[in-house]
Design an enzyme around this catalytic site. Structure first.
Site, PDB file in Angstrom:
ATOM      1  N   LYS A  22      36.542  74.767 -18.987  1.00 12.13           N
ATOM      2  CA  LYS A  22      37.610  75.274 -18.098  1.00 12.13           C
ATOM      3  C   LYS A  22      38.010  74.193 -17.092  1.00 12.13           C
ATOM      4  O   LYS A  22      39.189  73.901 -16.918  1.00 12.13           O
ATOM      5  CB  LYS A  22      37.101  76.495 -17.338  1.00 12.13           C
ATOM      6  N   ASN A  23      37.011  73.557 -16.483  1.00 15.07           N
ATOM      7  CA  ASN A  23      37.283  72.617 -15.394  1.00 15.07           C
ATOM      8  C   ASN A  23      37.739  71.247 -15.878  1.00 15.07           C
ATOM      9  O   ASN A  23      38.084  70.395 -15.073  1.00 15.07           O
ATOM     10  CB  ASN A  23      36.067  72.496 -14.467  1.00 15.07           C
ATOM     11  N   ARG A  92      42.692  79.263  -7.438  1.00 13.41           N
ATOM     12  CA  ARG A  92      42.869  78.179  -6.463  1.00 13.41           C
ATOM     13  C   ARG A  92      43.088  76.829  -7.136  1.00 13.41           C
ATOM     14  O   ARG A  92      43.665  75.922  -6.561  1.00 13.41           O
ATOM     15  CB  ARG A  92      41.704  78.127  -5.501  1.00 13.41           C
ATOM     16  N   CYS A 116      37.621  81.653  -0.585  1.00  7.27           N
ATOM     17  CA  CYS A 116      37.207  82.523  -1.685  1.00  7.27           C
ATOM     18  C   CYS A 116      35.784  82.966  -1.350  1.00  7.27           C
ATOM     19  O   CYS A 116      35.236  82.623  -0.310  1.00  7.27           O
ATOM     20  CB  CYS A 116      37.286  81.785  -3.018  1.00  7.27           C
ATOM     21  N   ARG A 121      36.740  76.522   1.280  1.00  9.31           N
ATOM     22  CA  ARG A 121      37.451  75.750   0.250  1.00  9.31           C
ATOM     23  C   ARG A 121      38.700  75.050   0.816  1.00  9.31           C
ATOM     24  O   ARG A 121      39.808  75.219   0.323  1.00  9.31           O
ATOM     25  CB  ARG A 121      37.834  76.614  -0.935  1.00  9.31           C
ATOM     26  N   ASP A 304      27.366  74.873  -9.833  1.00  6.88           N
ATOM     27  CA  ASP A 304      27.814  75.939 -10.734  1.00  6.88           C
ATOM     28  C   ASP A 304      26.685  76.473 -11.605  1.00  6.88           C
ATOM     29  O   ASP A 304      26.889  77.427 -12.351  1.00  6.88           O
ATOM     30  CB  ASP A 304      28.958  75.441 -11.633  1.00  6.88           C
ATOM     31  N   ARG A 396      37.069  84.947 -16.089  1.00  3.71           N
ATOM     32  CA  ARG A 396      37.817  83.767 -15.628  1.00  3.71           C
ATOM     33  C   ARG A 396      37.258  82.499 -16.246  1.00  3.71           C
ATOM     34  O   ARG A 396      37.975  81.532 -16.478  1.00  3.71           O
ATOM     35  CB  ARG A 396      37.717  83.643 -14.099  1.00  3.71           C
TER      36      ARG A 396
HETATM   37  C1  EPZ Z   1      35.519  72.196  -8.451  1.00  3.52           C
HETATM   38  O1  EPZ Z   1      36.023  72.934  -7.362  1.00  3.52           O
HETATM   39  C2  EPZ Z   1      35.253  73.216  -9.552  1.00  3.52           C
HETATM   40  N1  EPZ Z   1      36.516  73.862  -9.936  1.00  3.52           N
HETATM   41  C3  EPZ Z   1      34.235  74.244  -9.054  1.00  3.52           C
HETATM   42  O2  EPZ Z   1      33.947  75.111 -10.142  1.00  3.52           O
HETATM   43  C4  EPZ Z   1      32.949  73.517  -8.675  1.00  3.52           C
HETATM   44  O3  EPZ Z   1      32.027  74.444  -8.144  1.00  3.52           O
HETATM   45  C5  EPZ Z   1      33.275  72.445  -7.611  1.00  3.52           C
HETATM   46  O4  EPZ Z   1      34.279  71.552  -8.114  1.00  3.52           O
HETATM   47  C6  EPZ Z   1      32.046  71.612  -7.247  1.00  3.52           C
HETATM   48  O5  EPZ Z   1      31.523  71.016  -8.381  1.00  3.52           O
HETATM   49  C7  EPZ Z   1      37.371  73.193 -10.733  1.00  3.52           C
HETATM   50  O6  EPZ Z   1      37.132  72.070 -11.135  1.00  3.52           O
HETATM   51  C8  EPZ Z   1      38.619  73.927 -11.106  1.00  3.52           C
HETATM   52  P1  EPZ Z   1      35.232  70.464  -4.386  1.00  3.52           P
HETATM   53  P2  EPZ Z   1      36.674  72.143  -6.098  1.00  3.52           P
HETATM   54  O7  EPZ Z   1      36.566  70.092  -3.840  1.00  3.52           O
HETATM   55  O8  EPZ Z   1      37.328  70.907  -6.547  1.00  3.52           O
HETATM   56  C9  EPZ Z   1      34.678  70.632   0.300  1.00  3.52           C
HETATM   57  C10 EPZ Z   1      33.572  77.143 -11.180  1.00  3.52           C
HETATM   58  O9  EPZ Z   1      32.660  77.967 -11.023  1.00  3.52           O
HETATM   59  N2  EPZ Z   1      36.080  70.166   0.388  1.00  3.52           N
HETATM   60  O10 EPZ Z   1      34.493  69.451  -5.205  1.00  3.52           O
HETATM   61  O11 EPZ Z   1      37.484  73.148  -5.327  1.00  3.52           O
HETATM   62  C11 EPZ Z   1      34.547  72.040  -0.274  1.00  3.52           C
HETATM   63  O12 EPZ Z   1      34.703  73.007   0.741  1.00  3.52           O
HETATM   64  C12 EPZ Z   1      34.218  76.515  -9.983  1.00  3.52           C
HETATM   65  O13 EPZ Z   1      33.992  76.742 -12.289  1.00  3.52           O
HETATM   66  C13 EPZ Z   1      36.615  69.895   1.644  1.00  3.52           C
HETATM   67  O14 EPZ Z   1      35.950  70.031   2.679  1.00  3.52           O
HETATM   68  O15 EPZ Z   1      35.397  71.780  -5.268  1.00  3.52           O
HETATM   69  C14 EPZ Z   1      33.147  72.021  -0.840  1.00  3.52           C
HETATM   70  O16 EPZ Z   1      32.233  72.292   0.191  1.00  3.52           O
HETATM   71  C15 EPZ Z   1      33.714  77.107  -8.697  1.00  3.52           C
HETATM   72  N3  EPZ Z   1      37.905  69.451   1.727  1.00  3.52           N
HETATM   73  C16 EPZ Z   1      32.972  70.570  -1.315  1.00  3.52           C
HETATM   74  O17 EPZ Z   1      33.991  69.816  -0.655  1.00  3.52           O
HETATM   75  C17 EPZ Z   1      38.691  69.286   0.610  1.00  3.52           C
HETATM   76  O18 EPZ Z   1      39.861  68.869   0.745  1.00  3.52           O
HETATM   77  C18 EPZ Z   1      33.138  70.365  -2.815  1.00  3.52           C
HETATM   78  O19 EPZ Z   1      34.324  71.015  -3.198  1.00  3.52           O
HETATM   79  C19 EPZ Z   1      38.128  69.578  -0.661  1.00  3.52           C
HETATM   80  C20 EPZ Z   1      36.822  70.004  -0.741  1.00  3.52           C
END
Ligand code: EPZ
Length: 419
Positions: A22-23, A92, A116, A121, A304, A396
């Site tokens: 998916k990702n 998202r 969420c 996020r 995850d 999802r």
């Molecule tokens: C991706 O989400 C994945 N989703 C998530 O998978 C996964 O859990 C996550 O990466 C971490 O590996 C997709 O790829 C579609 P991040 P993403 O930005 O990109 C903070 C699933 O179950 N952050 O790497 O949204 C954030 O709050 C889903 O398949 C900021 O502070 O995650 C978090 O604490 C859930 N500012 C950390 O970084 C930003 O601008 C990592 O989030 C962006 C992120």
């Protein structure tokens, strides 16, 4: 709303084939916005999130077809450059259209995703990076209004590794003028897969998979046909299922190189794991040993997989500490696991898990995607019947998970919503 009914206690045995990730599929599909032409992707999983991005791009004017795991899209006639709230609140990851729309159309209007279940996020890293490339970013009425006469390459430091933030900036930079250097980027396999497909499209990207990605802007890109990489989190879910139920599962079309940290941890719990080509064999052994885990950005232990691994620790021999270092609220599944008899205490970002001899079935409620998978795992090992509600969360990110587990011997079925 559909529910899942499980009678636990059966060891899982047999073979299963993993779906596409998916990702990995979501950013690759968003990248088609960079070119006004026809693309075809294979091994795309049949998930609600894929249907969501299909609807979003169709609403933008793309011509999209998705059947038999093949996703075809023609982005020649885009009429809208917007990801409205009704799409973004459902998924998202819709935020991934921001970078490519800005790169090709020089403007984009994308709803702020909002928080969420697992955390706030924020997208500040996405927006700061786009501004560094020369975009004008205005936030109003819950939307990101982004525009740019042109995007110019720059050096961008991420405060922290962000998966979709890295993907958005990579897609924004491929058509920018000059060189962009992204530092402190995320290193997930899905990022390397996106970079490889962008390079097949004619981009000039180096370093994906490491902490520094260098992108030399090009004038134009071309469409491609490509396959989506296997889903490492679905793979990990089946691996934990074998260890948890004391069975033996052969997992085909799996990329074990994406799961090195999980494999190390599962071996420490006592599971036997053999990796050959694209097949991982996992055999669960009793007793399960307690093992501490800290979730970290890739190549650390995947956040995850945290909820799924917690189920294994809930019935292990001894005491383990599971630390969630990526998201600030990713222990929602703990209260549901307690209903099944788990002995878990939370202190800040740490969950202290004391193994119990067995879990007992009960009605529980799914709260997010990976928490749903954790409850399915728990139901398969709990004594008696477990009924899981709100499994739309599960749909999802997993393609017919209950059918795959049923074929491995689980006593599990989906109860369709009473119409
Ligand atoms: C991706 O989400 C994945 N989703 C998530 O998978 C996964 O859990 C996550 O990466 C971490 O590996 C997709 O790829 C579609 P991040 P993403 O930005 O990109 C903070 C699933 O179950 N952050 O790497 O949204 C954030 O709050 C889903 O398949 C900021 O502070 O995650 C978090 O604490 C859930 N500012 C950390 O970084 C930003 O601008 C990592 O989030 C962006 C992120």
């Amino acid at each position: 709303m559909d529910e899942i009914l499980i009678n636990g206690g059966t060891p899982l045995n047999g073979e299963v084939t993993v779906s596409g990730a998916k990702n990995a599929a979501l950013p690759v599909i968003a990248a088609t916005l960079l070119v006004g032409d026809r693309f075809e992707f294979h091994n795309v999983p049949a998930l609600k999130d894929i249907l969501s991005i299909q609807d979003l791009l169709a609403d933008m004017g793309a011509d999209v077809e998705f059947h038999d795991n093949t996703f075809s899209i023609d982005t020649a006639n885009l009429s809208h450059f917007e990801a409205p709230y009704e799409h973004v609140r459902k998924m998202r990851a819709s935020i991934l259209v921001l970078g490519p729309l800005l790169a090709r159309m020089k403007r984009a209007r994308v709803s702020l995703p909002g928080g969420c279940a697992i955390g706030a996020r924020p997208i500040d890293q996405h927006l700061n990076g786009l501004a560094r490339l020369g975009a004008d970013i205005v936030l109003e009425h819950g939307y990101v209004e982004a525009s740019a006469e042109k995007l110019t390459g720059a050096e961008i430091y991420f405060d922290l590794p962000t998966v979709t933030g890295t993907e958005n900036l990579m897609m924004a930079a491929v058509l920018a003028e000059g060189q962009t250097v992204l530092r402190n980027v995320a290193r997930e396999p899905e990022i390397l897969a996106l970079a490889e497909i962008l390079n097949q499209m004619g981009a000039d990207i180096a370093g994906a998979g490491s902490s520094v990605i260098t992108i030399n802007g090009v004038k134009a890109l071309k469409p491609v046909t490509a396959a989506i990489i296997p889903d490492r989190i679905e793979t990990g879910t089946f691996m934990v299922a074998a260890a948890l139920t004391g069975g033996e599962i052969q997992i085909h079309k799996a990329a074990h190189s994406h799961l090195k940290e999980l494999i190390l941890k599962l071996e420490k719990t006592g599971a036997e794991i053999d990796c050959a080509n694209q097949t991982i064999r996992v055999k669960g052994n009793a007793p399960v040993n307690s093992v501490d885990v800290k979730t970290m950005p890739y190549p650390g232990f995947p956040t995850d997989m945290q909820a799924q691994f917690m189920v294994l620790m809930a019935v292990a021999k001894g005491f383990s500490v599971i630390s969630e270092n990526v998201f600030e609220n990713r222990f929602i599944h703990v209260s549901e696991l307690r209903r099944l008899g788990a002995d878990i205490t939370i202190s800040g970002s740490h969950a202290m898990v004391r193994g119990v001899p067995e879990l007992s079935g009960a009605p529980v409620m799914a709260t997010d995607l990976r928490a749903s998978a954790c409850l399915v795992l728990a139901g398969m090992v709990a004594k008696g019947t477990t009924r899981i509600s709100r499994i739309y969360h599960l749909d999802r990110g997993y393609d017919a998970l209950e059918k795959k587990f049923s074929r491995l011997g689980a006593d599990i079925k989906r109860i369709p919503a009473q119409t």
